[in-house]
Design a protein around this motif. Structure first.
Motif, PDB file in Angstrom:
ATOM      1  N   UNK A 116       0.836  -1.208   0.000  1.00  0.00           N
ATOM      2  CA  UNK A 116       0.000   0.000   0.000  1.00  0.00           C
ATOM      3  C   UNK A 116       0.865   1.249   0.000  1.00  0.00           C
ATOM      4  N   UNK A 117       1.869   1.265   0.862  1.00  0.00           N
ATOM      5  CA  UNK A 117       2.760   2.412   0.890  1.00  0.00           C
ATOM      6  C   UNK A 117       3.529   2.563  -0.405  1.00  0.00           C
ATOM      7  N   UNK A 118       3.939   1.436  -1.012  1.00  0.00           N
ATOM      8  CA  UNK A 118       4.668   1.498  -2.282  1.00  0.00           C
ATOM      9  C   UNK A 118       3.804   2.094  -3.380  1.00  0.00           C
ATOM     10  N   UNK A 119       2.525   1.699  -3.412  1.00  0.00           N
ATOM     11  CA  UNK A 119       1.618   2.231  -4.441  1.00  0.00           C
ATOM     12  C   UNK A 119       1.379   3.726  -4.242  1.00  0.00           C
ATOM     13  N   UNK A 120       1.136   4.133  -3.025  1.00  0.00           N
ATOM     14  CA  UNK A 120       0.901   5.554  -2.765  1.00  0.00           C
ATOM     15  C   UNK A 120       2.126   6.391  -3.109  1.00  0.00           C
ATOM     16  N   UNK A 121       3.299   5.914  -2.734  1.00  0.00           N
ATOM     17  CA  UNK A 121       4.526   6.648  -3.045  1.00  0.00           C
ATOM     18  C   UNK A 121       4.750   6.724  -4.550  1.00  0.00           C
ATOM     19  N   UNK A 122       4.490   5.614  -5.260  1.00  0.00           N
ATOM     20  CA  UNK A 122       4.707   5.592  -6.701  1.00  0.00           C
ATOM     21  C   UNK A 122       3.760   6.550  -7.415  1.00  0.00           C
ATOM     22  N   UNK A 123       2.499   6.563  -7.008  1.00  0.00           N
ATOM     23  CA  UNK A 123       1.536   7.493  -7.622  1.00  0.00           C
ATOM     24  C   UNK A 123       1.972   8.933  -7.394  1.00  0.00           C
ATOM     25  N   UNK A 124       2.428   9.221  -6.179  1.00  0.00           N
ATOM     26  CA  UNK A 124       2.893  10.573  -5.877  1.00  0.00           C
ATOM     27  C   UNK A 124       4.113  10.940  -6.721  1.00  0.00           C
ATOM     28  N   UNK A 125       5.032   9.983  -6.903  1.00  0.00           N
ATOM     29  CA  UNK A 125       6.237  10.262  -7.696  1.00  0.00           C
ATOM     30  C   UNK A 125       5.910  10.473  -9.169  1.00  0.00           C
ATOM     31  N   UNK A 126       4.962   9.694  -9.701  1.00  0.00           N
ATOM     32  CA  UNK A 126       4.564   9.877 -11.096  1.00  0.00           C
ATOM     33  C   UNK A 126       3.892  11.234 -11.289  1.00  0.00           C
ATOM     34  N   UNK A 127       3.016  11.611 -10.354  1.00  0.00           N
ATOM     35  CA  UNK A 127       2.380  12.931 -10.445  1.00  0.00           C
ATOM     36  C   UNK A 127       3.415  14.040 -10.385  1.00  0.00           C
ATOM     37  N   UNK A 128       4.389  13.909  -9.502  1.00  0.00           N
ATOM     38  CA  UNK A 128       5.438  14.925  -9.389  1.00  0.00           C
ATOM     39  C   UNK A 128       6.227  15.043 -10.683  1.00  0.00           C
ATOM     40  N   UNK A 129       6.519  13.910 -11.306  1.00  0.00           N
ATOM     41  CA  UNK A 129       7.264  13.928 -12.563  1.00  0.00           C
ATOM     42  C   UNK A 129       6.473  14.608 -13.676  1.00  0.00           C
ATOM     43  N   UNK A 130       5.186  14.300 -13.763  1.00  0.00           N
ATOM     44  CA  UNK A 130       4.350  14.907 -14.802  1.00  0.00           C
ATOM     45  C   UNK A 130       4.192  16.410 -14.579  1.00  0.00           C
ATOM     46  N   UNK A 131       4.027  16.806 -13.322  1.00  0.00           N
ATOM     47  CA  UNK A 131       3.924  18.248 -13.020  1.00  0.00           C
ATOM     48  C   UNK A 131       5.235  18.955 -13.355  1.00  0.00           C
ATOM     49  N   UNK A 132       6.348  18.295 -13.088  1.00  0.00           N
ATOM     50  CA  UNK A 132       7.649  18.882 -13.420  1.00  0.00           C
ATOM     51  C   UNK A 132       7.797  19.068 -14.927  1.00  0.00           C
ATOM     52  N   UNK A 133       7.345  18.086 -15.710  1.00  0.00           N
ATOM     53  CA  UNK A 133       7.388  18.213 -17.169  1.00  0.00           C
ATOM     54  C   UNK A 133       6.565  19.413 -17.645  1.00  0.00           C
ATOM     55  N   UNK A 134       5.405  19.588 -17.051  1.00  0.00           N
ATOM     56  CA  UNK A 134       4.556  20.721 -17.429  1.00  0.00           C
ATOM     57  C   UNK A 134       5.212  22.048 -17.069  1.00  0.00           C
TER      58      UNK A 134
END
Length: 266
Positions: A116-134
């Motif tokens: 559960x923690x791995x999934x939550x962290x991964x979703x947060x990291x993917x969102x951060x990466x996409x926001x950084x690209x924008x």
């Protein structure tokens, strides 16, 4: 009977001090004490026995719960002595052997403690990466507006490359993006075979290779999601090397795809 002071008739001290000698409970107690490693005789200093006075001050080892050596935090309490820390470290090694298999030793990198923690962290990291690209495209005020508009048009392809090309290298590493790129790479590879090589991916036996590729990618992606180091952690070189080679192969298909379309435009 009369008492005697003859030393030859004096009972051994262990029997004299044992008031229950002669009954079944006393014999059983002596038998169990003899089988154990404990010795209640304070004058005995040799052999395998352990003094019970020392055991009274010894802190018990806690395996689970707050301060336990097998808790998910894997933290060893600081208020225990050196011997207890060594024992707790041995238990931690048993648990961390698989959890930290993807983390580079000596770098302080750590993986998630549960799925559960791995999934939550991964979703947060993917969102951060996409926001950084924008933000790199639109919030860069030093870049002319027309360049930002062109970069904005290219953004979907940039995100597609990031979600299909695995980059486990330090400085570009992100656990969420690494796991996502491994899992989604078969989608791009199937599209590449269909669009560039005119391969019918739904025909037999190609469909079996495509499905096998999907299955392996999902398993590896899930493994990285759970055991890869999070945050700014450093991935173990033995794990990062094959991932980097795989990412290089996928990147080569992107280069071939873009180059072929550029040639067609000329």
């Amino acid at each position: 009977g009369e008492t005697t002071d003859d030393p030859a008739l004096t009972l051994p001290p262990a029997i004299q001090n044992n008031e229950s000698f002669g009954d079944q409970s006393g014999i059983f107690g002596n038998f169990m004490t003899a089988l154990s490693n404990y010795d209640n005789n304070p004058t005995h200093a040799d052999g395998w026995g352990v003094n019970s006075d020392q055991l009274a001050d010894e802190r018990p080892i806690v395996l689970h719960g707050a301060g336990g050596v097998l808790t998910e935090t894997n933290a060893i309490p600081q208020n225990i002595n050196a011997d207890d820390q060594e024992i707790a470290g041995n238990y931690a090694i048993l648990q961390d052997g698989l959890d930290q298999i993807c983390a580079e030793p000596g770098t302080g990198s750590f993986s998630a403690s549960n799925w559960k923690g791995a999934w939550q962290d991964a979703v947060s990291e993917v969102k951060t990466c996409l926001i950084t690209c924008w933000r790199e495209v639109w919030d860069d005020t030093e870049t002319p507006t027309y360049d930002r508009i062109l970069d904005l048009i290219e953004l979907p392809f940039t995100i597609s490359r990031k979600l299909s090309v695995c980059i486990p290298c330090e400085g570009h590493y992100s656990r969420g993006m690494t796991s996502a790129s491994i899992t989604l790479s078969p989608v791009w590879f199937a599209f590449y075979l269909w669009s560039q090589k005119d391969v019918n991916i739904f025909a037999t036996p190609t469909i079996f290779f495509v499905l096998a590729h999907f299955a392996v990618a999902i398993i590896v992606g899930a493994f990285l999601l759970r055991h890869a180091p999070g945050g700014d952690g450093v991935m173990n070189l033995r794990i990062a090397t094959p991932l980097a080679l795989y990412g290089f192969a996928v990147a080569a298909t992107w280069i071939d795809f873009i180059a072929d379309h550029l040639v067609n435009l000329l």
